[in-house]
Design a protein around this motif. Structure first.
Motif, PDB file in Angstrom:
ATOM      1  N   PHE A   7       0.834  -1.201   0.000  1.00  0.00           N
ATOM      2  CA  PHE A   7       0.000   0.000   0.000  1.00  0.00           C
ATOM      3  C   PHE A   7       0.867   1.248   0.000  1.00  0.00           C
ATOM      4  CE2 PHE A   7      -2.284   3.378   2.285  1.00  0.00           C
ATOM      5  CZ  PHE A   7      -3.399   3.491   1.467  1.00  0.00           C
ATOM      6  N   PHE A   8       0.545   2.177  -0.925  1.00  0.00           N
ATOM      7  CA  PHE A   8       1.259   3.448  -1.018  1.00  0.00           C
ATOM      8  C   PHE A   8       0.232   4.576  -1.091  1.00  0.00           C
ATOM      9  CE2 PHE A   8       3.854   0.165  -2.926  1.00  0.00           C
ATOM     10  CZ  PHE A   8       5.113   0.382  -2.376  1.00  0.00           C
ATOM     11  N   GLU A   9       0.473   5.621  -0.320  1.00  0.00           N
ATOM     12  CA  GLU A   9      -0.444   6.759  -0.295  1.00  0.00           C
ATOM     13  C   GLU A   9       0.334   8.049  -0.548  1.00  0.00           C
ATOM     14  OE1 GLU A   9      -4.164   8.386   2.428  1.00  0.00           O
ATOM     15  OE2 GLU A   9      -2.639   7.088   3.325  1.00  0.00           O
ATOM     16  N   PHE A  10      -0.211   8.887  -1.440  1.00  0.00           N
ATOM     17  CA  PHE A  10       0.444  10.135  -1.815  1.00  0.00           C
ATOM     18  C   PHE A  10      -0.567  11.280  -1.767  1.00  0.00           C
ATOM     19  CE2 PHE A  10       2.470   6.649  -4.095  1.00  0.00           C
ATOM     20  CZ  PHE A  10       3.816   6.847  -3.839  1.00  0.00           C
ATOM     21  N   ASP A  11      -0.047  12.487  -1.607  1.00  0.00           N
ATOM     22  CA  ASP A  11      -0.919  13.649  -1.720  1.00  0.00           C
ATOM     23  C   ASP A  11      -1.232  13.912  -3.188  1.00  0.00           C
ATOM     24  OD1 ASP A  11      -2.343  15.967  -0.729  1.00  0.00           O
ATOM     25  OD2 ASP A  11      -0.731  17.166  -1.609  1.00  0.00           O
ATOM     26  N   GLU A  12      -0.198  13.818  -4.039  1.00  0.00           N
ATOM     27  CA  GLU A  12      -0.390  14.079  -5.464  1.00  0.00           C
ATOM     28  C   GLU A  12       0.558  13.212  -6.286  1.00  0.00           C
ATOM     29  OE1 GLU A  12      -1.158  18.195  -7.263  1.00  0.00           O
ATOM     30  OE2 GLU A  12       0.954  17.850  -7.772  1.00  0.00           O
ATOM     31  N   VAL A  13       0.061  12.682  -7.392  1.00  0.00           N
ATOM     32  CA  VAL A  13       0.888  11.916  -8.327  1.00  0.00           C
ATOM     33  C   VAL A  13       0.523  12.330  -9.748  1.00  0.00           C
ATOM     34  CG1 VAL A  13       1.125   9.904  -6.813  1.00  0.00           C
ATOM     35  CG2 VAL A  13      -0.778  10.010  -8.441  1.00  0.00           C
ATOM     36  N   THR A  14       1.303  11.850 -10.701  1.00  0.00           N
ATOM     37  CA  THR A  14       0.938  12.067 -12.103  1.00  0.00           C
ATOM     38  C   THR A  14      -0.285  11.217 -12.433  1.00  0.00           C
ATOM     39  OG1 THR A  14       2.570  10.366 -12.675  1.00  0.00           O
ATOM     40  CG2 THR A  14       3.238  12.683 -12.885  1.00  0.00           C
ATOM     41  N   SER A  15      -0.144   9.903 -12.305  1.00  0.00           N
ATOM     42  CA  SER A  15      -1.233   8.961 -12.553  1.00  0.00           C
ATOM     43  C   SER A  15      -1.097   7.806 -11.573  1.00  0.00           C
ATOM     44  CB  SER A  15      -1.163   8.434 -13.991  1.00  0.00           C
ATOM     45  OG  SER A  15      -1.875   7.217 -14.126  1.00  0.00           O
ATOM     46  N   THR A  16      -2.145   7.513 -10.820  1.00  0.00           N
ATOM     47  CA  THR A  16      -2.064   6.399  -9.870  1.00  0.00           C
ATOM     48  C   THR A  16      -1.858   5.073 -10.598  1.00  0.00           C
ATOM     49  OG1 THR A  16      -4.486   6.239  -9.809  1.00  0.00           O
ATOM     50  CG2 THR A  16      -3.417   7.502  -8.041  1.00  0.00           C
ATOM     51  N   ASN A  17      -2.430   4.921 -11.795  1.00  0.00           N
ATOM     52  CA  ASN A  17      -2.212   3.682 -12.544  1.00  0.00           C
ATOM     53  C   ASN A  17      -0.740   3.500 -12.895  1.00  0.00           C
ATOM     54  OD1 ASN A  17      -4.915   2.931 -12.508  1.00  0.00           O
ATOM     55  ND2 ASN A  17      -4.983   2.498 -14.703  1.00  0.00           N
ATOM     56  N   ASP A  18      -0.091   4.574 -13.337  1.00  0.00           N
ATOM     57  CA  ASP A  18       1.321   4.486 -13.709  1.00  0.00           C
ATOM     58  C   ASP A  18       2.189   4.184 -12.492  1.00  0.00           C
ATOM     59  OD1 ASP A  18       0.629   5.037 -16.300  1.00  0.00           O
ATOM     60  OD2 ASP A  18       1.248   7.145 -16.242  1.00  0.00           O
ATOM     61  N   VAL A  19       1.935   4.880 -11.391  1.00  0.00           N
ATOM     62  CA  VAL A  19       2.722   4.674 -10.175  1.00  0.00           C
ATOM     63  C   VAL A  19       2.475   3.272  -9.623  1.00  0.00           C
ATOM     64  CG1 VAL A  19       3.101   5.445  -7.802  1.00  0.00           C
ATOM     65  CG2 VAL A  19       2.774   7.127  -9.623  1.00  0.00           C
ATOM     66  N   CYS A  20       1.231   2.832  -9.673  1.00  0.00           N
ATOM     67  CA  CYS A  20       0.878   1.511  -9.145  1.00  0.00           C
ATOM     68  C   CYS A  20       1.579   0.406  -9.932  1.00  0.00           C
ATOM     69  CB  CYS A  20      -0.635   1.326  -9.198  1.00  0.00           C
ATOM     70  SG  CYS A  20      -1.242  -0.069  -8.230  1.00  0.00           S
ATOM     71  N   LYS A  26       8.113  -4.028  -8.743  1.00  0.00           N
ATOM     72  CA  LYS A  26       9.203  -4.215  -7.787  1.00  0.00           C
ATOM     73  C   LYS A  26       8.892  -5.337  -6.797  1.00  0.00           C
ATOM     74  CE  LYS A  26      10.039   0.788  -7.860  1.00  0.00           C
ATOM     75  NZ  LYS A  26      10.031   2.030  -7.039  1.00  0.00           N
ATOM     76  N   SER A  27       7.678  -5.886  -6.875  1.00  0.00           N
ATOM     77  CA  SER A  27       7.230  -6.864  -5.892  1.00  0.00           C
ATOM     78  C   SER A  27       6.337  -7.893  -6.568  1.00  0.00           C
ATOM     79  CB  SER A  27       6.460  -6.161  -4.767  1.00  0.00           C
ATOM     80  OG  SER A  27       5.835  -7.093  -3.918  1.00  0.00           O
ATOM     81  N   THR A  28       6.062  -8.983  -5.882  1.00  0.00           N
ATOM     82  CA  THR A  28       5.160 -10.003  -6.425  1.00  0.00           C
ATOM     83  C   THR A  28       3.762  -9.892  -5.821  1.00  0.00           C
ATOM     84  OG1 THR A  28       5.854 -11.571  -4.710  1.00  0.00           O
ATOM     85  CG2 THR A  28       7.046 -11.626  -6.807  1.00  0.00           C
ATOM     86  N   LYS A  29       3.579  -8.976  -4.878  1.00  0.00           N
ATOM     87  CA  LYS A  29       2.291  -8.844  -4.201  1.00  0.00           C
ATOM     88  C   LYS A  29       1.401  -7.836  -4.914  1.00  0.00           C
ATOM     89  CE  LYS A  29       2.325  -8.442   0.285  1.00  0.00           C
ATOM     90  NZ  LYS A  29       2.695  -7.998   1.657  1.00  0.00           N
ATOM     91  N   PRO A  30       0.083  -8.030  -4.829  1.00  0.00           N
ATOM     92  CA  PRO A  30      -0.824  -6.994  -5.327  1.00  0.00           C
ATOM     93  C   PRO A  30      -0.470  -5.650  -4.687  1.00  0.00           C
ATOM     94  CG  PRO A  30      -2.049  -8.967  -4.754  1.00  0.00           C
ATOM     95  CD  PRO A  30      -0.644  -9.190  -4.276  1.00  0.00           C
ATOM     96  N   PHE A  62      -2.314  -6.244 -10.065  1.00  0.00           N
ATOM     97  CA  PHE A  62      -2.088  -7.637  -9.677  1.00  0.00           C
ATOM     98  C   PHE A  62      -1.927  -8.492 -10.931  1.00  0.00           C
ATOM     99  CE2 PHE A  62      -6.596  -6.872 -10.065  1.00  0.00           C
ATOM    100  CZ  PHE A  62      -7.079  -7.970 -10.748  1.00  0.00           C
ATOM    101  N   LYS A  63      -1.436  -9.715 -10.741  1.00  0.00           N
ATOM    102  CA  LYS A  63      -1.289 -10.663 -11.844  1.00  0.00           C
ATOM    103  C   LYS A  63      -2.482 -11.601 -11.894  1.00  0.00           C
ATOM    104  CE  LYS A  63       3.740 -11.025 -12.437  1.00  0.00           C
ATOM    105  NZ  LYS A  63       4.900 -11.948 -12.359  1.00  0.00           N
TER     106      LYS A  63
END
Length: 232
Positions: A7-20, A26-30, A62-63
């Motif tokens: 889980f990651f939380e931000f005040d502002e990002v470009t696109s949550t889909n891109d960041v997600c 970087k990980s195997t977890k959802p 997720f995969k």
């Protein structure tokens, strides 16, 4: 947040889909990413999706061995149920991916996917306007005032757990639940670039729209732009 997903939380990002997607790789977890606003959000068909303060911008990555053809429609139902359970607001659905409150759009859904090593990486993006600043008069919201972070976190957790159990919606009656939440059952609609109008009769168990022609015949359609008479 539960340990079954990152889980990651931000005040502002470009696109949550891109960041997600970036964090998921970087990980195997959802992975879940939430932001109060986006600067380069997007909707279906590469449309811009602005996200001013007062909006929940949410993404889950997720995969999966395959992708459900009705996934976007199912996500709409899941989101509507979660909004009602946590915020007690009855958000209705417009096929295939719009969230409606008081006959106005207050949110939408974007599902993106890519193949990787014989698996599919699915990124679900959901935007919901909770309480937009009045200076953004062109936007509509569900009118939540003084929402606490605890309540918002409860919504995010419930939504995520429901989305991670999408397979549970394979039961046949999910389409009936969606129909009950649909704001344009029995209304006249226009599909995409077609000049002909139809009566919207509901959806199939695979999320297709059932549209009745003037002849009385029913045609089935996959995801497309839908215009409802009298609605934005």
């Amino acid at each position: 947040m539960p340990k079954q997903y990152n889980f990651f939380e931000f005040d502002e990002v470009t696109s949550t889909n891109d960041v997600c997607l970036s964090e998921f790789q970087k990980s195997t977890k959802p992975t879940v990413v939430v932001a109060n606003s986006q600067t380069k959000g997007r909707g279906r068909n590469a449309k811009n999706w602005d996200s001013p303060k007062g909006n929940i911008s949410y993404s889950l990555c997720f995969k999966s061995p395959s992708i459900d053809p009705g996934i976007t429609v199912k996500i709409g139902l899941i989101t509507s149920i979660a909004v009602f359970d946590i915020f007690n607001k009855d958000v209705l659905l417009k096929w295939p991916n719009d969230l409606i409150f008081n006959n106005k759009k207050v949110g939408g859904i974007l599902v993106e996917s890519q193949n990787q090593n014989n698996e599919i990486i699915i990124t679900i993006g959901i935007g919901i306007n909770l309480n937009i600043d009045k200076k953004h008069h062109e936007w509509n919201d569900i009118g939540l005032i003084d929402i606490t972070k605890k309540t918002k976190d409860s919504f995010i957790e419930m939504l995520t757990l429901k989305l991670l159990k999408l397979k549970n919606l394979d039961r046949k009656n999910w389409s009936k639940e969606w129909d009950e939440k649909c704001m344009h059952i029995g209304k006249r609609v226009t599909l995409g670039d077609k000049q002909e109008s139809f009566l919207f009769e509901g959806i199939t168990d695979s999320g297709q729209a059932k549209l009745k022609k003037k002849s009385g015949d029913i045609e089935l359609f996959n995801e497309s732009s839908l215009k409802v008479d009298g609605l934005y």
